[in-house]
Scaffold this motif. Structure first.
Motif, PDB file in Angstrom:
ATOM      1  N   THR A  20       0.898  -1.232  -0.066  1.00  0.00           N
ATOM      2  CA  THR A  20      -0.089  -0.141   0.026  1.00  0.00           C
ATOM      3  C   THR A  20       0.830   1.341   0.083  1.00  0.00           C
ATOM      4  O   THR A  20       1.699   1.394   0.782  1.00  0.00           O
ATOM      5  N   THR A  21       0.880   1.985  -0.981  1.00  0.00           N
ATOM      6  CA  THR A  21       1.510   3.249  -1.256  1.00  0.00           C
ATOM      7  C   THR A  21       1.224   4.338  -0.261  1.00  0.00           C
ATOM      8  O   THR A  21       1.971   5.046   0.290  1.00  0.00           O
ATOM      9  N   GLY A  22       0.174   4.246   0.321  1.00  0.00           N
ATOM     10  CA  GLY A  22      -0.300   5.229   1.479  1.00  0.00           C
ATOM     11  C   GLY A  22       0.519   4.953   2.569  1.00  0.00           C
ATOM     12  O   GLY A  22       1.090   6.042   3.188  1.00  0.00           O
ATOM     13  N   LEU A  80       4.174   5.769   2.015  1.00  0.00           N
ATOM     14  CA  LEU A  80       4.768   7.331   2.111  1.00  0.00           C
ATOM     15  C   LEU A  80       4.293   7.857   3.618  1.00  0.00           C
ATOM     16  O   LEU A  80       5.146   8.470   3.912  1.00  0.00           O
ATOM     17  N   ARG A  81       3.463   7.146   4.159  1.00  0.00           N
ATOM     18  CA  ARG A  81       3.153   7.944   5.626  1.00  0.00           C
ATOM     19  C   ARG A  81       4.468   7.736   6.378  1.00  0.00           C
ATOM     20  O   ARG A  81       4.875   8.404   7.213  1.00  0.00           O
ATOM     21  N   SER A  82       5.087   6.404   6.263  1.00  0.00           N
ATOM     22  CA  SER A  82       6.426   6.100   7.001  1.00  0.00           C
ATOM     23  C   SER A  82       7.397   7.007   6.316  1.00  0.00           C
ATOM     24  O   SER A  82       8.544   7.110   7.180  1.00  0.00           O
ATOM     25  N   GLY A 137      -3.470  16.743   0.347  1.00  0.00           N
ATOM     26  CA  GLY A 137      -4.429  16.049  -0.512  1.00  0.00           C
ATOM     27  C   GLY A 137      -4.029  15.717  -1.846  1.00  0.00           C
ATOM     28  O   GLY A 137      -4.925  14.960  -2.624  1.00  0.00           O
ATOM     29  N   GLU A 138      -2.888  16.323  -2.224  1.00  0.00           N
ATOM     30  CA  GLU A 138      -2.502  15.920  -3.582  1.00  0.00           C
ATOM     31  C   GLU A 138      -1.696  14.874  -3.864  1.00  0.00           C
ATOM     32  O   GLU A 138      -1.101  14.130  -2.811  1.00  0.00           O
ATOM     33  N   LEU A 139      -1.385  14.398  -5.076  1.00  0.00           N
ATOM     34  CA  LEU A 139      -0.690  13.293  -5.367  1.00  0.00           C
ATOM     35  C   LEU A 139       0.761  13.295  -5.339  1.00  0.00           C
ATOM     36  O   LEU A 139       1.227  14.410  -5.668  1.00  0.00           O
ATOM     37  N   VAL A 140       1.419  12.568  -4.616  1.00  0.00           N
ATOM     38  CA  VAL A 140       2.831  12.466  -4.577  1.00  0.00           C
ATOM     39  C   VAL A 140       3.337  12.107  -6.089  1.00  0.00           C
ATOM     40  O   VAL A 140       2.679  11.214  -6.525  1.00  0.00           O
ATOM     41  N   PRO A 141       4.603  12.814  -6.729  1.00  0.00           N
ATOM     42  CA  PRO A 141       4.913  12.650  -7.927  1.00  0.00           C
ATOM     43  C   PRO A 141       5.187  11.053  -8.320  1.00  0.00           C
ATOM     44  O   PRO A 141       5.584  10.520  -7.478  1.00  0.00           O
ATOM     45  N   ASP A 180      -2.814  -1.839  -3.093  1.00  0.00           N
ATOM     46  CA  ASP A 180      -3.925  -0.808  -2.651  1.00  0.00           C
ATOM     47  C   ASP A 180      -3.445   0.657  -2.620  1.00  0.00           C
ATOM     48  O   ASP A 180      -2.365   0.918  -1.862  1.00  0.00           O
ATOM     49  N   GLY A 181      -3.984   1.650  -3.285  1.00  0.00           N
ATOM     50  CA  GLY A 181      -3.495   2.841  -3.527  1.00  0.00           C
ATOM     51  C   GLY A 181      -2.969   3.184  -4.458  1.00  0.00           C
ATOM     52  O   GLY A 181      -2.276   4.460  -4.644  1.00  0.00           O
ATOM     53  N   TYR A 182      -2.544   2.157  -5.509  1.00  0.00           N
ATOM     54  CA  TYR A 182      -1.841   2.372  -6.668  1.00  0.00           C
ATOM     55  C   TYR A 182      -2.551   1.593  -7.867  1.00  0.00           C
ATOM     56  O   TYR A 182      -2.733   0.391  -7.446  1.00  0.00           O
ATOM     57  N   GLU A 224      -0.934   7.273 -16.103  1.00  0.00           N
ATOM     58  CA  GLU A 224       0.650   6.631 -16.142  1.00  0.00           C
ATOM     59  C   GLU A 224       1.015   5.819 -15.386  1.00  0.00           C
ATOM     60  O   GLU A 224       1.798   4.856 -15.555  1.00  0.00           O
ATOM     61  N   GLN A 225       0.507   5.785 -13.938  1.00  0.00           N
ATOM     62  CA  GLN A 225       1.044   5.032 -12.921  1.00  0.00           C
ATOM     63  C   GLN A 225       0.397   3.472 -13.590  1.00  0.00           C
ATOM     64  O   GLN A 225       0.893   2.327 -13.159  1.00  0.00           O
ATOM     65  N   ALA A 226      -1.011   3.502 -14.215  1.00  0.00           N
ATOM     66  CA  ALA A 226      -1.511   2.172 -14.642  1.00  0.00           C
ATOM     67  C   ALA A 226      -0.530   1.556 -15.612  1.00  0.00           C
ATOM     68  O   ALA A 226      -0.311   0.406 -15.852  1.00  0.00           O
TER      69      ALA A 226
HETATM   70  P1  AMP Z   1      -4.145   6.912   1.018  1.00  0.00           P
HETATM   71  O1  AMP Z   1      -3.570   6.214   2.206  1.00  0.00           O
HETATM   72  O2  AMP Z   1      -4.191   5.802  -0.233  1.00  0.00           O
HETATM   73  O3  AMP Z   1      -5.554   7.684   0.999  1.00  0.00           O
HETATM   74  O4  AMP Z   1      -2.919   7.917   0.327  1.00  0.00           O
HETATM   75  C1  AMP Z   1      -2.644   8.944   1.159  1.00  0.00           C
HETATM   76  C2  AMP Z   1      -1.723   9.917   0.446  1.00  0.00           C
HETATM   77  O5  AMP Z   1      -0.715   9.493  -0.074  1.00  0.00           O
HETATM   78  C3  AMP Z   1      -2.620  10.475  -0.868  1.00  0.00           C
HETATM   79  O6  AMP Z   1      -3.443  11.617  -0.581  1.00  0.00           O
HETATM   80  C4  AMP Z   1      -1.300  10.873  -1.689  1.00  0.00           C
HETATM   81  O7  AMP Z   1      -0.947  12.142  -1.224  1.00  0.00           O
HETATM   82  C5  AMP Z   1      -0.304   9.771  -1.468  1.00  0.00           C
HETATM   83  N1  AMP Z   1      -0.570   8.760  -2.125  1.00  0.00           N
HETATM   84  C6  AMP Z   1      -0.619   7.317  -2.050  1.00  0.00           C
HETATM   85  N2  AMP Z   1      -0.713   6.541  -3.106  1.00  0.00           N
HETATM   86  C7  AMP Z   1      -0.286   7.269  -4.131  1.00  0.00           C
HETATM   87  C8  AMP Z   1      -0.093   7.200  -5.525  1.00  0.00           C
HETATM   88  N3  AMP Z   1      -0.459   6.028  -5.938  1.00  0.00           N
HETATM   89  N4  AMP Z   1       0.223   8.182  -6.148  1.00  0.00           N
HETATM   90  C9  AMP Z   1       0.325   9.364  -5.752  1.00  0.00           C
HETATM   91  N5  AMP Z   1       0.405   9.692  -4.452  1.00  0.00           N
HETATM   92  C10 AMP Z   1      -0.010   8.744  -3.625  1.00  0.00           C
END
Ligand code: AMP
Length: 214
Positions: free
Chosen positions: A32-34, A37-39, A62-66, A87-89, A94-96
């Motif tokens: 899970t990317t979320g 990224l949180r870590s 609330g923006e997407l990480v590049p 989950d989260g990606y 482009e990511q797909a």
């Molecule tokens: P989530 O926990 O999946 O709601 O993700 C929390 C935050 O992490 C999102 O609002 C984005 O800022 C970032 N994030 C998570 N997954 C992605 C992704 N696949 N691409 C870009 N940003 C992401």
């Protein structure tokens, strides 16, 4: 080989809850990317010359990480996993496309939930800081307020689960990720699941869909 499962849905659709169940039942890894990224919110990405110098600055807005940051996290995680639930990606087309070069998917599930329900779920969500279990102040409260039933850890509200950021995340989702849902739908691979049912009912549909497709 263990199944490769993709779970799609807006923020608050229940991807985390269902992913945990998929992990227990099918013995796959939760990628899970979320959480990843949180870590790594404070990770220095200044050398990439992007708008901000850390992932956290995107996330708190609330923006997407590049893509360049996120693609690398996913590539590494998938190469180390046998079976997985992702989950989260992908969050955009482009990511797909990058994902289809990295791996093959056995099942693509989509949890369908209305926007108003999403906002209620996100703003009431509380997460255990020790074990990551999730609760909802009204729909799924812990026995003792602020304390995790599973491990006794403290519960907190994610910084991006405030109403303003939750709405922005849903808007970003509609704009960027809805096309991803259509991409898999056009390929004829998307299994649509009513995500407004109870967690147990959603789980019945999720398990059936994985058993039928993987
Ligand atoms: P989530 O926990 O999946 O709601 O993700 C929390 C935050 O992490 C999102 O609002 C984005 O800022 C970032 N994030 C998570 N997954 C992605 C992704 N696949 N691409 C870009 N940003 C992401």
């Amino acid at each position: 080989m263990d199944p490769h499962i993709l779970i799609l849905g807006a923020p608050g659709a229940g991807k985390g809850t269902q992913s945990d169940r998929i992990v227990s039942e099918f013995g796959v890894e939760h990628v899970t990317t979320g959480d990843a990224l949180r870590s790594n919110k404070e990770m220095d990405i200044g050398h990439l010359d992007l708008e901000y110098d850390t992932p956290g600055e995107y996330m708190d807005r609330g923006e997407l990480v590049p893509d360049v940051v996120v693609n690398e996290i996913v590539d590494k995680a998938l190469s180390e996993a046998d079976g997985y639930v992702l989950d989260g990606y992908p969050r955009n087309l482009e990511q797909a496309e990058t994902l289809s070069e990295m791996t093959d998917l056995d099942a693509v599930l989509y949890l369908d939930v209305d926007e108003d329900v999403l906002v209620d779920r996100l703003t009431g969500r509380r997460v255990c800081e020790e074990c990551g279990a999730t609760y909802h102040v009204d729909f799924n409260p812990p026995e003792e307020e602020g304390v995790c039933d599973e491990c006794g850890g403290d519960l907190y509200q994610r910084e991006d689960d405030t109403e303003e950021t939750a709405r922005e995340r849903i808007r970003v989702y509609e704009e960027n990720t809805q096309p991803v849902v259509e991409f898999y739908d056009d390929e004829g691979r998307l299994v649509r699941i009513d995500g407004e049912q109870t967690p147990d009912e959603v789980w019945d549909d999720v398990r059936d869909a994985i058993e039928a497709n993987a």
